[in-house]
Design a protein around this motif. Structure first.
Motif, mmCIF file in Angstrom:
data_model
loop_
_atom_site.group_PDB
_atom_site.id
_atom_site.type_symbol
_atom_site.label_atom_id
_atom_site.label_comp_id
_atom_site.label_asym_id
_atom_site.label_seq_id
_atom_site.Cartn_x
_atom_site.Cartn_y
_atom_site.Cartn_z
ATOM 1 N N SER A 187 81.295 -23.359 95.059
ATOM 2 C CA SER A 187 80.227 -23.324 94.061
ATOM 3 C C SER A 187 79.641 -21.919 93.964
ATOM 4 C CB SER A 187 79.112 -24.296 94.435
ATOM 5 O OG SER A 187 79.582 -25.628 94.495
ATOM 6 N N LEU A 188 79.114 -21.646 92.765
ATOM 7 C CA LEU A 188 78.368 -20.419 92.515
ATOM 8 C C LEU A 188 77.256 -20.733 91.544
ATOM 9 C CD1 LEU A 188 80.941 -17.496 91.959
ATOM 10 C CD2 LEU A 188 79.253 -17.672 93.790
ATOM 11 N N ARG A 189 76.170 -19.986 91.648
ATOM 12 C CA ARG A 189 75.083 -20.130 90.695
ATOM 13 C C ARG A 189 74.829 -18.781 90.034
ATOM 14 N NH1 ARG A 189 68.623 -20.925 91.585
ATOM 15 N NH2 ARG A 189 68.197 -22.339 89.844
ATOM 16 N N LEU A 190 74.988 -18.749 88.729
ATOM 17 C CA LEU A 190 74.700 -17.555 87.959
ATOM 18 C C LEU A 190 73.286 -17.624 87.417
ATOM 19 C CD1 LEU A 190 77.990 -17.161 85.874
ATOM 20 C CD2 LEU A 190 77.488 -16.354 88.178
ATOM 21 N N ALA A 191 72.641 -16.484 87.316
ATOM 22 C CA ALA A 191 71.317 -16.394 86.714
ATOM 23 C C ALA A 191 71.350 -15.345 85.612
ATOM 24 C CB ALA A 191 70.270 -16.029 87.751
ATOM 25 N N CYS A 192 70.493 -15.520 84.625
ATOM 26 C CA CYS A 192 70.407 -14.592 83.500
ATOM 27 C C CYS A 192 68.922 -14.332 83.237
ATOM 28 C CB CYS A 192 71.074 -15.177 82.266
ATOM 29 S SG CYS A 192 70.861 -14.190 80.766
ATOM 30 N N ALA A 193 68.493 -13.101 83.490
ATOM 31 C CA ALA A 193 67.095 -12.733 83.297
ATOM 32 C C ALA A 193 66.919 -12.022 81.959
ATOM 33 C CB ALA A 193 66.644 -11.825 84.431
ATOM 34 N N ALA A 194 65.991 -12.518 81.169
ATOM 35 C CA ALA A 194 65.697 -11.926 79.866
ATOM 36 C C ALA A 194 64.428 -11.083 79.945
ATOM 37 C CB ALA A 194 65.525 -13.018 78.815
ATOM 38 N N SER A 195 64.444 -9.937 79.258
ATOM 39 C CA SER A 195 63.271 -9.076 79.232
ATOM 40 C C SER A 195 63.233 -8.322 77.911
ATOM 41 C CB SER A 195 63.305 -8.089 80.410
ATOM 42 O OG SER A 195 64.440 -7.255 80.319
ATOM 43 N N GLY A 196 62.153 -7.601 77.702
ATOM 44 C CA GLY A 196 62.028 -6.827 76.469
ATOM 45 C C GLY A 196 61.135 -7.520 75.451
ATOM 46 N N TYR A 230 70.149 -20.343 83.971
ATOM 47 C CA TYR A 230 71.024 -20.531 85.123
ATOM 48 C C TYR A 230 72.288 -21.276 84.708
ATOM 49 C CZ TYR A 230 66.605 -19.610 87.500
ATOM 50 O OH TYR A 230 65.414 -19.064 87.898
ATOM 51 N N LEU A 231 73.336 -21.032 85.441
ATOM 52 C CA LEU A 231 74.570 -21.801 85.304
ATOM 53 C C LEU A 231 75.049 -22.142 86.705
ATOM 54 C CD1 LEU A 231 76.636 -22.927 83.239
ATOM 55 C CD2 LEU A 231 78.029 -20.901 83.720
ATOM 56 N N GLN A 232 74.883 -23.397 87.080
ATOM 57 C CA GLN A 232 75.366 -23.889 88.366
ATOM 58 C C GLN A 232 76.806 -24.330 88.186
ATOM 59 O OE1 GLN A 232 73.781 -24.095 91.521
ATOM 60 N NE2 GLN A 232 75.892 -24.584 92.129
ATOM 61 N N MET A 233 77.700 -23.727 88.938
ATOM 62 C CA MET A 233 79.127 -24.022 88.820
ATOM 63 C C MET A 233 79.615 -24.642 90.125
ATOM 64 S SD MET A 233 80.390 -20.560 86.878
ATOM 65 C CE MET A 233 80.053 -19.515 88.285
ATOM 66 N N SER A 234 80.199 -25.818 90.036
ATOM 67 C CA SER A 234 80.702 -26.528 91.208
ATOM 68 C C SER A 234 82.153 -26.901 90.986
ATOM 69 C CB SER A 234 79.852 -27.778 91.461
ATOM 70 O OG SER A 234 78.487 -27.452 91.630
ATOM 71 N N SER A 235 82.804 -27.289 92.076
ATOM 72 C CA SER A 235 84.226 -27.675 92.007
ATOM 73 C C SER A 235 85.031 -26.639 91.236
ATOM 74 C CB SER A 235 84.371 -29.050 91.357
ATOM 75 O OG SER A 235 83.645 -30.033 92.060
#
Length: 125
Positions: A17-26, A80-85
């Protein structure tokens, strides 16, 4: 302008598994829908998952249904994008994207205006 920065990519074994995050700014001047896309080696970029402004509505590509979960925290302007399997075929550069909307529950699969720089996800067999 809106800036998007992805975090959390890396190398993982198949089944992990991996968890991606995406931070928005501006200049975040209103409501925005978010999405995740990926571009596998030698292939075109493809839609992975999308989420409405409120987070109540989501949509997934058939290839990731039941394995990936998209979510967001509007107080933190982060998605966020939680990726499993994970499978070797999930190997790709993953991009987050955003588009301003007039509220509502619409989920976009295309037509995004803002993009992150991408983060590499590699799944070994």
């Amino acid at each position: 302008q809106v800036q998007l920065v992805e975090f959390g990519g890396g190398l993982v074994q198949a089944g992990g598994s991996l968890r991606l995050a995406c931070a928005a700014s501006g200049r975040i001047l209103g409501d925005y829908a978010m999405g995740w896309f990926r571009q596998p080696p030698g292939k075109e970029r493809e839609f992975v998952a999308g989420i409405s402004w409120t987070g109540s509505t989501t949509r997934y590509a058939d290839s990731v249904k039941g394995r990936f979960t998209i979510s967001r925290d509007n107080a933190k302007n982060t998605g966020y994008l939680q990726m499993s399997s994970l499978k070797p075929e999930d190997t790709a550069v993953y991009y987050c994207a955003a588009v301003f909307v007039s509220g509502g529950e619409y989920v976009y699969t295309a037509g995004y205006d803002y993009w992150g720089q991408g983060t590499q996800v590699t799944v070994s067999s």
